[in-house]
Design an enzyme around this catalytic site. Sequence first.
Site, short mmCIF file in Angstrom:
data_model
loop_
_atom_site.label_atom_id
_atom_site.label_comp_id
_atom_site.label_asym_id
_atom_site.label_seq_id
_atom_site.Cartn_x
_atom_site.Cartn_y
_atom_site.Cartn_z
N ASP A 37 54.68 -139.70 2.32
CA ASP A 37 53.39 -139.20 2.83
C ASP A 37 53.46 -139.12 4.36
OD1 ASP A 37 52.53 -138.95 0.25
OD2 ASP A 37 51.26 -140.73 0.27
N LYS A 59 57.43 -137.54 -5.08
CA LYS A 59 56.05 -137.02 -5.16
C LYS A 59 55.60 -136.59 -3.77
CE LYS A 59 52.33 -139.81 -5.57
NZ LYS A 59 51.48 -139.29 -4.50
N THR A 60 55.08 -135.37 -3.69
CA THR A 60 54.68 -134.84 -2.38
C THR A 60 53.18 -134.56 -2.32
OG1 THR A 60 55.19 -132.62 -3.21
CG2 THR A 60 56.90 -133.72 -1.93
N ARG A 91 48.81 -132.74 -6.47
CA ARG A 91 47.72 -131.90 -6.00
C ARG A 91 46.36 -132.35 -6.55
NH1 ARG A 91 43.84 -129.65 -5.25
NH2 ARG A 91 43.39 -127.58 -4.38
N LYS A 92 46.38 -133.13 -7.61
CA LYS A 92 45.14 -133.62 -8.26
C LYS A 92 44.11 -132.50 -8.39
CE LYS A 92 45.52 -138.51 -6.89
NZ LYS A 92 46.47 -138.50 -5.77
N ASP A 95 39.08 -128.68 -10.15
CA ASP A 95 38.01 -127.68 -10.17
C ASP A 95 37.89 -127.02 -11.55
OD1 ASP A 95 36.00 -125.94 -9.14
OD2 ASP A 95 36.98 -126.00 -7.18
N ILE A 96 36.93 -126.10 -11.67
CA ILE A 96 36.80 -125.33 -12.91
C ILE A 96 38.11 -124.60 -13.16
CG2 ILE A 96 34.29 -125.06 -12.71
CD1 ILE A 96 35.03 -122.06 -11.83
N GLY A 97 38.33 -124.23 -14.40
CA GLY A 97 39.62 -123.66 -14.79
C GLY A 97 40.08 -122.52 -13.91
N TYR A 211 47.28 -153.02 -4.16
CA TYR A 211 48.69 -153.09 -4.55
C TYR A 211 48.97 -154.21 -5.53
CZ TYR A 211 49.66 -149.94 -0.65
OH TYR A 211 49.70 -148.85 0.20
O1 S5P Z 1 45.29 -143.91 -8.33
C1 S5P Z 1 46.08 -143.41 -7.55
C2 S5P Z 1 46.70 -142.19 -7.82
C3 S5P Z 1 47.65 -141.71 -6.92
S1 S5P Z 1 48.55 -140.31 -7.37
N1 S5P Z 1 46.40 -144.07 -6.40
C4 S5P Z 1 47.32 -143.58 -5.50
O2 S5P Z 1 47.58 -144.24 -4.49
N2 S5P Z 1 47.93 -142.36 -5.74
C5 S5P Z 1 48.92 -141.79 -4.78
O3 S5P Z 1 50.03 -142.68 -4.70
C6 S5P Z 1 48.40 -141.60 -3.36
O4 S5P Z 1 47.89 -140.29 -3.18
C7 S5P Z 1 49.64 -141.84 -2.52
O5 S5P Z 1 50.40 -140.64 -2.36
C8 S5P Z 1 50.48 -142.81 -3.36
C9 S5P Z 1 50.36 -144.27 -2.92
O6 S5P Z 1 50.91 -144.44 -1.64
P1 S5P Z 1 51.07 -145.88 -0.96
O7 S5P Z 1 51.53 -145.59 0.41
O8 S5P Z 1 49.74 -146.57 -1.01
O9 S5P Z 1 52.11 -146.62 -1.80
#
Ligand code: S5P
Length: 258
Positions: A37, A59-60, A91-92, A95-97, A211
């Site tokens: 990130d 994951k980006t 990208r999560k 929105d609507i379809g 965490y």
């Molecule tokens: O519930 C979630 C879902 C996602 S995808 N909680 C999250 O933290 N994420 C993603 O996971 C968030 O967008 C970020 O890219 C990553 C966690 O990053 P970190 O630096 O806190 O480990």
Amino acid sequence: MPELSFQERAKLCACDAGRRVFETMARKQSCLSFNPDVTTKAEILETVRQVGAECCMIKTHMDVVSDFDDDLVAQLQKLSEELDFVIFEDRKFADIGNTAMLQYEHGHHRIASWSHVTNAHIVAGPGTVEALKKVGIPLKRGCLLVAEMSSKGTLADGGPYTKAAVEQAYAHEDFVFGFVAQRRITDHAGFLTLTPGVQLQKGGDAMGQQYNTPASVMAKGADIIQVGRGILNAPDRSAAAKEFRKQSWEAYTARLAE
Ligand code: S5P
């Protein structure tokens, strides 16, 4: 029910991209997905080169990259082949379809054209995933549904909302191959659980992130641990990634032996 191996679970997965994820995990012996990130192309590529060899997935969040361009995508794809990881654009969609479909296929990022995997919220109802699937299936893409979140006060917290995500996944098994969740939420072994909010020590950040450790999330049924700052901010990123990989793979093999 005994825990099945990732190879066995690949056979139970009805989604092409999902099978690719299970097979990559088994081949590489890695349950680690890393999210770089960071906000520039150079930093993304640098960090992926440092840790990509340890990961089954990268994951980006391309919408935070100030100098995003097609060359970044091309270089990331090249690294995905060289270092053997699957690309997941987080990208999560929510929105609507019709809007989600346009966002997936078009715009600056044209996510469907390069990302093997993406994800979606279910808040708008089944229309979001139905529409994403129209674009994703012909390209052999896959999707994870955000069923639970790691952040404090989340509304996606294991109740009816989470159950609705499971129902939507069952209805679209050829495209949806699992969940972003804090624990395993279905017995269907063809579905995969990716758990974010992981660091080597339990804790949180100043903005609501929470965490847990690799061992504790793997014990709750995570298949992939999603790690960002736990690796990004480590003095030696490669060593940190090796440690996350080791701890999560050992927890997986212990599960198989139970
Ligand atoms: O519930 C979630 C879902 C996602 S995808 N909680 C999250 O933290 N994420 C993603 O996971 C968030 O967008 C970020 O890219 C990553 C966690 O990053 P970190 O630096 O806190 O480990």
